[in-house]
Design an enzyme around this catalytic site. Structure first.
Site, PDB file in Angstrom:
ATOM      1  N   LYS A  36       0.783  -1.148   0.010  1.00 36.10           N
ATOM      2  CA  LYS A  36      -0.059  -0.034   0.023  1.00 36.10           C
ATOM      3  C   LYS A  36       0.817   1.102   0.010  1.00 36.10           C
ATOM      4  CE  LYS A  36      -0.855   0.099   4.834  1.00 36.10           C
ATOM      5  NZ  LYS A  36      -1.728  -0.047   6.138  1.00 36.10           N
ATOM      6  N   ARG A 131      -7.678  -0.029  17.088  1.00 30.25           N
ATOM      7  CA  ARG A 131      -8.151   0.492  15.598  1.00 30.25           C
ATOM      8  C   ARG A 131      -9.228  -0.729  15.198  1.00 30.25           C
ATOM      9  NH1 ARG A 131      -4.114   0.697  10.519  1.00 30.25           N
ATOM     10  NH2 ARG A 131      -4.832  -1.466  10.289  1.00 30.25           N
TER      11      ARG A 131
END
Length: 363
Positions: A36, A131
Site C-alpha cells: 500500500k 483500531r
C-alpha cells in the site's frame, strides 16, 4: 525523467524481502508483502515476490486489481475491512480479506455465493491498538455466526500493532492471541490455521527470536521497503534503508536573513512558524513541496544541508554548511520516512525511476 522523482532500487527491495522471509521461515511464519505504501507498484510487487513473500496485501481493492491484472500469481489479501459497496469486487479480486463485522461477512457470503466461489476471511481481534477488530470476549460468537455462512471460510485470526494507539507487540500479548485461537479451535471444531500476528512493529521480536510459537503470518510493508522496524524506527540488521531515494532540483540559491523583518502570522497551512536568529544564511529552494511529499519525513543525504520548512511547491533549505557548493540546477537527494514515501508515491507530480528494471515486471 523530469524532477522530482523517486529512485527505486528493486534489488534492494528484493534483498530486504528475502532477509525477512528467511527470518520468518525459521520461526514457522509466512510473510504477506504489503504494497500500500507504493500504491501496489507492480515492479515493487514483483521485487517482493522475487524475495519470497508468500502473499501480497493492500488496503485498496483498486491496487489489488492492478496486481491481479499484472499477472501476479500468489494470493492477494485485502487489508482494510471491505466496504459494503465493494464486496462483489472483493470476492472476485482478493483471495482473502480481513473482517471484524458479521454484517460484512454476510455481504461477502452473498457475493461469493452469487459468484460461485469460496472467499477466505481472517477475523480481526483488537488486542489493544484500538483500531479494527472485535474484543477477545466477542470472537467466539462471531466465529459461530461465520461458520453458518455459505461461500465464506474462516481461516483464522489477525491483530494489529503500532498503527493507531501505538501499542507495542509483546510475547505476552501474542501468547494471549495464540491461546485464544486454540480455545476457539476446540469450541468451534474449526482448524483456524492462520494467526496473523501483526506487522513491521513485530520485527524486534522476530529478530530476537522470541515470537511465540503459533504465530503463522506477519504483514510486512515498511520493514521490506525501508528496512526499518516501526516501534522505534531502528534499522533492521543487514537490511537496506535506501531502496527509495527522492531527487529534487534546486531552483534558487540566495543569502537571506534567518528571521523575518516584521510581525508574522500563520503560514499557508495554518501553522505558526518559529524562527531562530542565526544571522545571514545561504538558503536554497528545491522544486518540491507539500503537494508532493510530507516534508517532515525527508532527510537530506548531502551532509550539512538542513531542511527549514516549505510550502505547497517549495522546499526551503539552509545550505550554508553544505558539503560542497550548491547552485541552481543542482540535484539534491533525500531519504524518506514512511509517511514521506506514501505521499511521494501517490503524488502525480513525482515520477519513478527504477534501478535494475530488467529483472522485474514494471507496470
Amino acid at each position: 525523467m523530469g524532477y522530482p522523482f523517486v529512485e527505486i532500487d528493486l534489488e534492494k527491495v528484493t534483498a530486504n524481502a528475502r532477509l525477512l522471509v528467511s527470518l520468518c521461515q525459521k520461526q514457522g511464519i509466512e510473510v504477506v508483502g504489503v504494497t500500500k505504501a507504493c500504491c501496489a507498484d507492480t515492479a515493487i510487487a514483483e521485487a517482493m515476490v522475487a524475495g519470497g513473500v508468500q502473499a501480497l496485501g493492500d488496503a485498496r481493492i483498486q491496487n489489488l486489481r492492478k496486481l491481479r491484472e499484472a499477472g501476479i500469481k500468489i494470493p492477494l489479501l485485502l487489508l482494510r475491512i471491505p466496504m459494503p459497496s465493494e464486496v462483489s469486487e472483493v470476492v472476485r479480486v482478493a483471495d482473502c480479506s480481513l473482517v471484524s463485522e458479521f454484517a460484512t461477512m454476510r455481504q461477502l457470503s452473498q457475493a461469493a455465493k452469487k459468484a460461485g466461489i469460496v472467499h477466505d476471511v481472517i477475523l480481526m481481534l483488537d488486542m489493544g491498538d484500538l483500531r479494527e477488530g472485535v474484543v477477545p470476549q466477542k470472537i467466539l460468537p462471531l466465529v459461530q455466526q461465520g461458520m453458518l455462512l455459505p461461500g465464506i471460510r474462516v481461516r483464522g485470526f489477525g491483530t494489529n500493532f503500532a498503527c493507531y494507539a501505538g501499542l507495542i507487540p509483546t510475547p505476552e500479548i501474542l501468547n494471549n492471541l495464540v491461546n485464544l485461537t486454540q480455545k476457539v479451535r476446540e469450541e468451534s471444531m474449526l482448524a483456524l490455521p492462520v494467526i496473523s500476528g501483526g506487522n513491521s512493529a513485530n520485527i524486534e521480536l522476530l529478530v530476537s527470536g522470541v515470537t511465540p510459537a503459533g504465530i503463522t503470518q506477519l504483514r510486512l510493508g515498511e520493514s521490506i521497503l525501508l528496512g526499518r522496524e516501526t516501534v522505534h524506527r531502528n534499522p533492521i540488521p543487514c537490511a537496506y534503508q535506501d531502496a527509495f531515494i527522492l531527487h529534487a532540483e534546486v531552483v534558487e540559491v540566495q543569502e537571506k536573513p534567518s528571521i523575518p523583518p516584521g510581525k508574522t502570522s500563520q503560514d499557508a497551512f495554518g501553522n505558526t512558524p518559529v524562527f531562530q536568529d542565526r544571522g545571514i544564511r545561504k538558503r536554497a529552494i528545491a522544486a518540491i513541496g507539500r503537494q508532493d511529499v510530507e516534508l517532515e519525513g525527508l532527510q537530506p543525504t548531502l551532509p550539512g544541508v538542513e531542511i527549514l520548512g516549505g510550502s505547497s511547491d517549495h522546499l526551503i533549505l539552509d545550505v550554508t554548511e553544505a558539503a560542497g557548493e550548491i547552485c541552481v540546477g543542482q540535484e539534491l537527494c533525500f531519504s524518506m520516512e514512511y509517511a514521506a514515501l506514501v505521499h511521494a508515491m501517490i503524488s502525480p507530480y513525482v515520477s519513478r525511476v527504477y534501478k535494475h528494471p530488467e529483472k522485474y515486471c514494471c507496470g
